[in-house]
Design a protein around this motif. Sequence first.
Motif, short mmCIF file in Angstrom:
data_model
loop_
_atom_site.label_atom_id
_atom_site.label_comp_id
_atom_site.label_asym_id
_atom_site.label_seq_id
_atom_site.Cartn_x
_atom_site.Cartn_y
_atom_site.Cartn_z
N VAL A 147 23.65 15.79 -28.41
CA VAL A 147 23.83 16.73 -27.20
C VAL A 147 24.95 17.67 -27.62
O VAL A 147 24.74 18.96 -27.57
CB VAL A 147 24.13 15.95 -25.91
CG1 VAL A 147 24.40 17.18 -25.11
CG2 VAL A 147 22.91 15.31 -25.68
N LEU A 148 25.92 17.32 -28.31
CA LEU A 148 26.94 18.22 -28.66
C LEU A 148 26.79 19.13 -29.56
O LEU A 148 27.12 20.42 -29.51
CB LEU A 148 28.47 17.42 -29.23
CG LEU A 148 29.00 16.26 -28.35
CD1 LEU A 148 30.26 15.83 -28.94
CD2 LEU A 148 29.55 17.17 -27.03
N TRP A 149 26.00 18.74 -30.93
CA TRP A 149 25.71 19.91 -31.92
C TRP A 149 24.56 20.54 -31.50
O TRP A 149 24.52 21.84 -31.64
CB TRP A 149 25.15 18.87 -33.01
CG TRP A 149 26.43 18.48 -33.74
CD1 TRP A 149 26.92 17.23 -33.46
CD2 TRP A 149 27.24 19.19 -34.65
NE1 TRP A 149 28.22 17.11 -34.36
CE2 TRP A 149 28.46 18.44 -35.05
CE3 TRP A 149 27.25 20.52 -35.46
CZ2 TRP A 149 29.34 18.72 -35.93
CZ3 TRP A 149 28.09 20.68 -36.22
CH2 TRP A 149 28.98 19.87 -36.52
N LEU A 150 23.70 20.26 -30.45
CA LEU A 150 22.62 20.96 -29.98
C LEU A 150 23.28 22.13 -29.20
O LEU A 150 22.96 23.28 -29.29
CB LEU A 150 21.73 20.18 -29.13
CG LEU A 150 20.77 20.96 -28.22
CD1 LEU A 150 19.55 21.27 -29.34
CD2 LEU A 150 19.90 20.02 -27.39
N PHE A 151 24.12 21.73 -28.46
CA PHE A 151 25.07 22.72 -27.53
C PHE A 151 25.56 23.81 -28.40
O PHE A 151 25.50 25.11 -28.33
CB PHE A 151 25.92 22.15 -26.67
CG PHE A 151 26.82 23.10 -25.98
CD1 PHE A 151 26.32 23.98 -24.93
CD2 PHE A 151 28.26 23.18 -26.19
CE1 PHE A 151 27.18 24.63 -24.38
CE2 PHE A 151 28.93 23.96 -25.42
CZ PHE A 151 28.33 24.92 -24.46
N MET A 152 26.23 23.43 -29.51
CA MET A 152 27.02 24.27 -30.45
C MET A 152 26.05 25.25 -31.20
O MET A 152 26.26 26.34 -31.44
CB MET A 152 27.87 23.80 -31.38
CG MET A 152 29.00 22.99 -30.68
SD MET A 152 30.52 22.75 -31.97
CE MET A 152 29.59 21.94 -33.22
N ASN B 241 22.69 25.87 -30.23
CA ASN B 241 21.73 26.52 -29.36
C ASN B 241 21.65 27.90 -29.62
O ASN B 241 22.15 28.88 -29.67
CB ASN B 241 22.12 26.30 -28.08
CG ASN B 241 20.92 26.98 -27.19
OD1 ASN B 241 20.35 27.82 -26.99
ND2 ASN B 241 20.42 26.02 -25.78
N SER C 47 20.21 30.71 -28.56
CA SER C 47 20.95 31.69 -27.52
C SER C 47 22.32 31.57 -26.96
O SER C 47 22.62 32.65 -26.85
CB SER C 47 19.72 31.90 -26.43
OG SER C 47 19.32 30.67 -25.75
N ILE C 48 22.66 30.42 -26.84
CA ILE C 48 24.03 30.54 -26.21
C ILE C 48 24.87 29.82 -27.08
O ILE C 48 26.10 29.88 -26.82
CB ILE C 48 24.05 29.59 -24.87
CG1 ILE C 48 23.48 28.27 -24.96
CG2 ILE C 48 23.29 30.60 -23.76
CD1 ILE C 48 24.25 27.35 -24.31
N VAL D 87 27.93 28.51 -29.96
CA VAL D 87 28.99 29.15 -30.38
C VAL D 87 28.54 29.44 -31.81
O VAL D 87 28.95 30.35 -32.47
CB VAL D 87 30.15 28.23 -30.31
CG1 VAL D 87 31.48 29.33 -30.49
CG2 VAL D 87 30.37 27.57 -29.05
N TYR E 225 26.16 31.87 -32.42
CA TYR E 225 26.66 33.39 -32.13
C TYR E 225 27.39 34.05 -33.42
O TYR E 225 27.13 35.06 -33.75
CB TYR E 225 27.64 33.10 -30.89
CG TYR E 225 28.16 34.48 -30.81
CD1 TYR E 225 27.66 35.41 -30.10
CD2 TYR E 225 29.64 34.65 -31.02
CE1 TYR E 225 28.18 36.62 -29.60
CE2 TYR E 225 30.08 35.80 -30.81
CZ TYR E 225 29.75 36.74 -30.08
OH TYR E 225 30.27 38.08 -29.73
N TRP F 239 28.30 13.34 -39.11
CA TRP F 239 29.70 13.71 -38.42
C TRP F 239 30.15 12.37 -37.56
O TRP F 239 31.11 11.97 -37.67
CB TRP F 239 29.50 14.69 -37.13
CG TRP F 239 30.34 14.96 -36.47
CD1 TRP F 239 31.70 15.45 -36.40
CD2 TRP F 239 30.51 14.67 -34.85
NE1 TRP F 239 32.49 15.62 -35.44
CE2 TRP F 239 31.76 15.06 -34.58
CE3 TRP F 239 29.80 13.91 -34.12
CZ2 TRP F 239 32.21 14.65 -33.17
CZ3 TRP F 239 30.01 13.58 -32.88
CH2 TRP F 239 31.37 14.12 -32.41
#
Lengths: 284, 293
Positions: free
Chosen positions: B123-128, B130, B132-133, B135, B138, B166
């Motif tokens: 979930v943490l790496w998916l968030f980083m 993602n 469209s959003i 980091v 980006y 990781w």
Amino acid sequence: MAQRDGMVEKHGVGRWLTHLGLIIGILIICFPIWFAFVASTVTQEDIIRPPMPLWPGPHLIENYSRALFSGVNTPVLNMLFNSTVMALGITLGKIVISILSAFAIVYFRFPGRMLCFWLIFLTLMLPVEVRIVPTYEIAARLDLLNSYPGLILPLIASATATFLFRQLFLTIPDEIAEAARIDGAGPMRFFWDHLLPMSRTNIAALFVILFIFSWNQYLWPLLITTEPEMNTIVMGIKQMFPSGDDWADWPVIMATAILAMLPPVCVVLFMQRLFVKGLVESEK
Amino acid sequence: MQKRVVFNNRTLPYLLVAPQLLVTLVFFFWPAAQAIRQSLYLPDPFGLSEQFVGLENFRFLLEDPYYRASFGTTAIFSTLVTLTSMSVALFLAVLADRVIKGSGAYRTLLIWPYAVAPAIAGVLWLFMFNPSIGVGAYYLKMLGYQWNHVLNGTEAMGLVVVASAWKQISYNFLFFLAGLQAIPKSVIEAAAIDGAAFWKRFWTIVFPLLSPTTFFLLVINVVYAFFETFAVIHTITAGGPRQDTTILVYKVFADGFVGQDLGSSAAQSVILLFLVGILTVIQFRYIERKVHY
């Protein structure tokens, strides 16, 4: 400790590079968790308009209470409770049945002893990932779906813990059992008064490792809990993502991620000595 | 294996092993036997009857290009996870071993990710990352790279590898550090007197002496990559895009639960049983050696 490095590079640039390398390594390793924490303290708007802030915002209490008390499918508090029951159940269950069977195998001679030993040994070769569908069918047949026994029982057999206790019992001098027997103590008296107290540190170390292992279970809870009320936090977090094109509720999901890692991380940090002991021993 | 002093009791030992044996038989051997049986049968689409087909399920599987591809995916995935996490961990352990003051603090800061569940790591790496959003996505875009692991199989593989590796660094670090600290310092000092530079000393003396630890970790990491990374893949890619991150364990799950293809899933379970068996034997042969080292 200081002495042993007497001859080998004590000063100079190398030493600073060493620290620099370690600090960079730590930063990289901690990065994902820092981002998750920051995301759990800001609003959804802050997140869906990148770049996301790199410093925590003021919405910590709001996000965490939203996660804990309402969540997405079910309050996270509820999932935390389920995880606690499951993790403690598996941990204690494994320790109890392993120490008893190791006691039987080491301190008794009975027909079928080697068969028992090998049956327990073979479970090492049958991780749940390999036998998921039939195990699920059996659990369903035994009416264990969406229940705590269903979450716990299929995971409590443990070859590793049995070996660990067997190894430990074999190092305990025979004189202690001899003396106990001369004093007229039966096997269970000996178990309670001598074996158990002598195994205390090992049990504690094993507890730490098994607690982390059990808390982090994913596949089995995913199969056996179909009702959101029975989800554990580690598997429930995946269910918080919407299935369509909707925006995921990132602040709440990240707050949940932080809450999900808090108990096992605290265990590692505060019981580091036992953790390392348990880790090294359970791999032998 | 056996004590000189034993207790005599006819029923007690059976009562003591009963709970462990019961759980083992019901939840380990019964399902394993079921898997073997089901792998030889083909159920009809409604699950009402089944037909004995011998090794047909296996033949079908081994001819299935998706299943073969899954073998390849698993090989690539586990090699990358093992190499990445072990080399980073070894590098950090070598550095930490050189630190005289404060190595305890470094160790604490490096080992706690061990406690993070693979699913949470996912979930943490998916968030980083993602598309469209995230980091990561980006900043990659700012550098002129369009990141989208949802569509790009190579990027998806990269992401699940990094997330899995990781999480495993802490574990490898701990064992490498212990291995390094067990090497007698006199050996290294002798080389230092001879004027060997640090990295030369490392490759010619330290690394060979570390080989028992390295080999042990190799087996552990392969087992980890094969089985425990299910959660990482399920949370980040769900085996996709197409089947680019479908490792063997994921395929058993996908075919058995999502695709409801029970015969094939059972045959895959049996093949995995063989693989685990081989890995366990390797692990034990090695550990036998370590005991007599």
